[in-house]
Scaffold this motif. Structure first.
Motif, PDB file in Angstrom:
ATOM      1  N   LEU A 152       0.830  -1.201   0.000  1.00 16.56           N
ATOM      2  CA  LEU A 152       0.000   0.000   0.000  1.00 16.56           C
ATOM      3  C   LEU A 152       0.869   1.257   0.000  1.00 16.56           C
ATOM      4  O   LEU A 152       0.511   2.272  -0.595  1.00 16.56           O
ATOM      5  CB  LEU A 152      -0.932  -0.013   1.216  1.00 16.56           C
ATOM      6  CG  LEU A 152      -1.998   1.083   1.291  1.00 16.56           C
ATOM      7  CD1 LEU A 152      -2.898   1.085   0.060  1.00 16.56           C
ATOM      8  CD2 LEU A 152      -2.836   0.948   2.552  1.00 16.56           C
ATOM      9  N   ALA A 153       2.035   1.158   0.607  1.00 20.48           N
ATOM     10  CA  ALA A 153       2.950   2.311   0.669  1.00 20.48           C
ATOM     11  C   ALA A 153       3.378   2.778  -0.723  1.00 20.48           C
ATOM     12  O   ALA A 153       3.736   3.940  -0.910  1.00 20.48           O
ATOM     13  CB  ALA A 153       4.175   1.963   1.501  1.00 20.48           C
ATOM     14  N   HIS A 211      -0.731   6.031   4.536  1.00 16.11           N
ATOM     15  CA  HIS A 211      -0.278   4.671   4.236  1.00 16.11           C
ATOM     16  C   HIS A 211       0.003   4.427   2.754  1.00 16.11           C
ATOM     17  O   HIS A 211       0.460   3.349   2.386  1.00 16.11           O
ATOM     18  CB  HIS A 211      -1.324   3.662   4.714  1.00 16.11           C
ATOM     19  CG  HIS A 211      -1.445   3.576   6.199  1.00 16.11           C
ATOM     20  ND1 HIS A 211      -0.486   2.991   6.993  1.00 16.11           N
ATOM     21  CD2 HIS A 211      -2.398   4.040   7.035  1.00 16.11           C
ATOM     22  CE1 HIS A 211      -0.852   3.086   8.265  1.00 16.11           C
ATOM     23  NE2 HIS A 211      -2.008   3.715   8.315  1.00 16.11           N
ATOM     24  N   CYS A 212      -0.312   5.395   1.875  1.00 21.41           N
ATOM     25  CA  CYS A 212      -0.152   5.142   0.435  1.00 21.41           C
ATOM     26  C   CYS A 212       0.731   6.205  -0.209  1.00 21.41           C
ATOM     27  O   CYS A 212       1.123   7.183   0.429  1.00 21.41           O
ATOM     28  CB  CYS A 212      -1.513   5.073  -0.246  1.00 21.41           C
ATOM     29  SG  CYS A 212      -2.425   6.609  -0.214  1.00 21.41           S
ATOM     30  N   ALA A 213       1.044   6.007  -1.488  1.00 19.84           N
ATOM     31  CA  ALA A 213       1.946   6.925  -2.198  1.00 19.84           C
ATOM     32  C   ALA A 213       1.237   8.198  -2.639  1.00 19.84           C
ATOM     33  O   ALA A 213       1.879   9.214  -2.906  1.00 19.84           O
ATOM     34  CB  ALA A 213       2.548   6.215  -3.416  1.00 19.84           C
ATOM     35  N   GLY A 214      -0.078   8.165  -2.736  1.00 19.72           N
ATOM     36  CA  GLY A 214      -0.821   9.350  -3.169  1.00 19.72           C
ATOM     37  C   GLY A 214      -2.282   9.016  -3.347  1.00 19.72           C
ATOM     38  O   GLY A 214      -2.648   7.851  -3.524  1.00 19.72           O
ATOM     39  N   LYS A 265      -3.786  -7.544  -3.539  1.00 18.05           N
ATOM     40  CA  LYS A 265      -2.958  -7.195  -2.368  1.00 18.05           C
ATOM     41  C   LYS A 265      -3.357  -5.841  -1.783  1.00 18.05           C
ATOM     42  O   LYS A 265      -3.496  -5.688  -0.568  1.00 18.05           O
ATOM     43  CB  LYS A 265      -1.481  -7.157  -2.758  1.00 18.05           C
ATOM     44  CG  LYS A 265      -0.901  -8.496  -3.173  1.00 18.05           C
ATOM     45  CD  LYS A 265      -0.606  -9.351  -1.965  1.00 18.05           C
ATOM     46  CE  LYS A 265       0.206 -10.580  -2.374  1.00 18.05           C
ATOM     47  NZ  LYS A 265       0.356 -11.518  -1.253  1.00 18.05           N
ATOM     48  N   VAL A 266      -3.512  -4.853  -2.638  1.00 21.82           N
ATOM     49  CA  VAL A 266      -3.862  -3.508  -2.170  1.00 21.82           C
ATOM     50  C   VAL A 266      -5.292  -3.499  -1.622  1.00 21.82           C
ATOM     51  O   VAL A 266      -5.576  -2.863  -0.597  1.00 21.82           O
ATOM     52  CB  VAL A 266      -3.679  -2.474  -3.303  1.00 21.82           C
ATOM     53  CG1 VAL A 266      -4.296  -1.124  -2.930  1.00 21.82           C
ATOM     54  CG2 VAL A 266      -2.191  -2.314  -3.621  1.00 21.82           C
ATOM     55  N   TYR A 267      -6.175  -4.240  -2.274  1.00 23.47           N
ATOM     56  CA  TYR A 267      -7.560  -4.348  -1.803  1.00 23.47           C
ATOM     57  C   TYR A 267      -7.606  -4.830  -0.352  1.00 23.47           C
ATOM     58  O   TYR A 267      -8.302  -4.250   0.492  1.00 23.47           O
ATOM     59  CB  TYR A 267      -8.333  -5.310  -2.709  1.00 23.47           C
ATOM     60  CG  TYR A 267      -9.732  -5.627  -2.243  1.00 23.47           C
ATOM     61  CD1 TYR A 267     -10.794  -4.792  -2.565  1.00 23.47           C
ATOM     62  CD2 TYR A 267      -9.995  -6.760  -1.471  1.00 23.47           C
ATOM     63  CE1 TYR A 267     -12.083  -5.074  -2.138  1.00 23.47           C
ATOM     64  CE2 TYR A 267     -11.282  -7.049  -1.039  1.00 23.47           C
ATOM     65  CZ  TYR A 267     -12.319  -6.208  -1.370  1.00 23.47           C
ATOM     66  OH  TYR A 267     -13.586  -6.482  -0.946  1.00 23.47           O
ATOM     67  N   ALA A 268      -6.854  -5.886  -0.057  1.00 23.45           N
ATOM     68  CA  ALA A 268      -6.862  -6.452   1.291  1.00 23.45           C
ATOM     69  C   ALA A 268      -6.407  -5.426   2.330  1.00 23.45           C
ATOM     70  O   ALA A 268      -6.972  -5.330   3.427  1.00 23.45           O
ATOM     71  CB  ALA A 268      -5.962  -7.685   1.342  1.00 23.45           C
ATOM     72  N   ALA A 318      -6.967  -0.237  12.513  1.00 20.93           N
ATOM     73  CA  ALA A 318      -5.753  -0.964  12.889  1.00 20.93           C
ATOM     74  C   ALA A 318      -4.642  -0.617  11.910  1.00 20.93           C
ATOM     75  O   ALA A 318      -4.903  -0.297  10.748  1.00 20.93           O
ATOM     76  CB  ALA A 318      -6.035  -2.464  12.855  1.00 20.93           C
ATOM     77  N   PRO A 319      -3.378  -0.676  12.328  1.00 16.24           N
ATOM     78  CA  PRO A 319      -2.280  -0.429  11.398  1.00 16.24           C
ATOM     79  C   PRO A 319      -2.258  -1.485  10.307  1.00 16.24           C
ATOM     80  O   PRO A 319      -2.675  -2.617  10.527  1.00 16.24           O
ATOM     81  CB  PRO A 319      -1.026  -0.514  12.280  1.00 16.24           C
ATOM     82  CG  PRO A 319      -1.458  -1.291  13.475  1.00 16.24           C
ATOM     83  CD  PRO A 319      -2.905  -1.006  13.681  1.00 16.24           C
ATOM     84  N   VAL A 320      -1.790  -1.110   9.117  1.00 13.35           N
ATOM     85  CA  VAL A 320      -1.757  -2.039   7.992  1.00 13.35           C
ATOM     86  C   VAL A 320      -0.430  -2.770   7.969  1.00 13.35           C
ATOM     87  O   VAL A 320       0.626  -2.141   7.883  1.00 13.35           O
ATOM     88  CB  VAL A 320      -1.916  -1.278   6.653  1.00 13.35           C
ATOM     89  CG1 VAL A 320      -1.893  -2.253   5.499  1.00 13.35           C
ATOM     90  CG2 VAL A 320      -3.211  -0.521   6.656  1.00 13.35           C
ATOM     91  N   PRO A 321      -0.442  -4.113   8.048  1.00 16.07           N
ATOM     92  CA  PRO A 321       0.830  -4.836   7.969  1.00 16.07           C
ATOM     93  C   PRO A 321       1.332  -4.871   6.540  1.00 16.07           C
ATOM     94  O   PRO A 321       0.549  -4.742   5.593  1.00 16.07           O
ATOM     95  CB  PRO A 321       0.443  -6.248   8.429  1.00 16.07           C
ATOM     96  CG  PRO A 321      -1.001  -6.383   8.074  1.00 16.07           C
ATOM     97  CD  PRO A 321      -1.586  -5.005   8.179  1.00 16.07           C
ATOM     98  N   GLU A 322       2.626  -5.014   6.362  1.00 14.47           N
ATOM     99  CA  GLU A 322       3.161  -5.258   5.035  1.00 14.47           C
ATOM    100  C   GLU A 322       2.649  -6.616   4.573  1.00 14.47           C
ATOM    101  O   GLU A 322       2.359  -7.490   5.385  1.00 14.47           O
ATOM    102  CB  GLU A 322       4.695  -5.263   5.065  1.00 14.47           C
ATOM    103  CG  GLU A 322       5.296  -3.923   5.429  1.00 14.47           C
ATOM    104  CD  GLU A 322       4.954  -2.848   4.417  1.00 14.47           C
ATOM    105  OE1 GLU A 322       4.557  -3.170   3.295  1.00 14.47           O
ATOM    106  OE2 GLU A 322       5.075  -1.656   4.771  1.00 14.47           O
TER     107      GLU A 322
END
Length: 311
Positions: free
Chosen positions: A153-154, A183-186, A253-256, A279-283
């Motif tokens: 997501l980053a 949490h994301c690039a933009g 992956k990004v959806y989850a 909750a924080p997003v895990p890698e």
């Protein structure tokens, strides 16, 4: 391409192009358009109505026994109890159109017993035609579409839509935005949900979320995403999104990761109660934190594996 399309999809393409011609002609002189206000910041023009009329005429001439669900005229046209229902947005992005901002489109989907089977989203400004038939893949102008392969997501570019109508829950949306943005690039807000979904399918963006949408905004785009290998659902990851007024989509992956951030804001759970902090997003490679499972009625709409040959 048109010779090899499913017959019903072929008619939908014809209808979308007819509407696109009306929109393109009107775009040459938007200042002379008659604009009415359905509600504050919610506009309808004579172009929306003319485009919708052209679409319905084309579809019902070919399939007089089919039902219609359209943004401007609702269910007043077509058969009332057909298994086949065309879901139509004649001009998605009307506010953009009125201002000459060139991001708007025609969206047409065919639902059979509640499942979307054919989809067309046509961008008349760029002459871009996004199409999908269930199980046969999604295409943009003959090119097979695939969602992006980004896993973090980053690194992801996320599309969204801001609430704009009176009565929309702006505070809820701002909390969502605050949860996703770091949490994301933009984050991008082009202004046409149907095109936003197509951009996920094409890999231009990696995910998308929005609240307050109607079935005609997302019906066609939802099939185009799943046929391109993506996922779409409501904020808790269920397939029941068409009438929930909340939608999240993305590559798997990004959806989850988006679902994990957005679940606390779901109306299915909160019904507009104050949402707890997400909750924080895990890698993707990290083991997800333990949390109580949410009872799901259905899984998110899965991507379908059509063969690679166009229709």
């Amino acid at each position: 391409m048109s010779q090899s399309l499913h017959p019903m999809l072929n008619i939908a393409v014809k209808a979308a192009r007819a509407a696109g011609s009306i929109i393109n002609r009107a775009s040459l002189d938007v200042d002379s358009l008659k604009v009415n206000t359905k509600a504050p910041n919610d506009f309808v023009t004579e172009v929306d109505q003319a485009a919708e009329q052209a679409i319905i005429e084309t579809l019902l001439t070919a399939y007089p026994g089919h039902g219609i669900l359209a943004e401007e005229s609702g269910r007043t046209h077509g058969a009332k109890h057909s298994d086949f229902v065309w879901i139509i947005d004649p001009l998605d992005g009307t506010t953009n159109f009125i201002h000459g901002f060139p991001v708007y489109c025609v969206s047409i989907a065919l639902s059979f017993r509640g499942k979307i089977e054919q989809a067309v989203v046509y961008d008349p400004t760029r002459n871009d035609l996004f199409i999908a038939s269930k199980g046969r893949g999604a295409y943009l102008n003959d090119k097979r579409l695939r969602v992006s392969r980004r896993t973090r997501l980053a690194d992801a570019l996320i599309g969204t839509g801001f609430p704009f109508r009176k009565g929309d829950n702006f505070q809820r949306y701002l909390k969502m935005f605050e949860a996703v943005l770091p949490h994301c690039a933009g984050v991008r807000r082009p202004g046409s949900a149907a095109l936003d979904l197509c951009y996920v399918a094409a890999g231009y963006t990696d995910g998308f979320f929005e609240t307050g949408l109607s079935p005609w905004d997302i019906a066609a785009g939802s099939l185009i995403i799943t046929e391109a290998g993506g996922l779409i659902g409501n904020f808790t990851g269920e397939a029941d999104f068409l009438h929930q007024r909340e939608v999240v989509a993305g590559n798997p992956k990004v959806y989850a990761q988006l679902v994990q951030l957005l679940t606390p804001f779901s109306r299915v759970i909160t019904e507009d109660e104050a949402a707890p902090a997400p909750a924080p997003v895990p890698e993707p490679d990290a083991k997800p934190a333990e949390r109580k499972p949410i009872r799901l009625r259905k899984k998110a709409v899965e991507p379908t594996q059509g063969d690679d040959a166009p229709f």
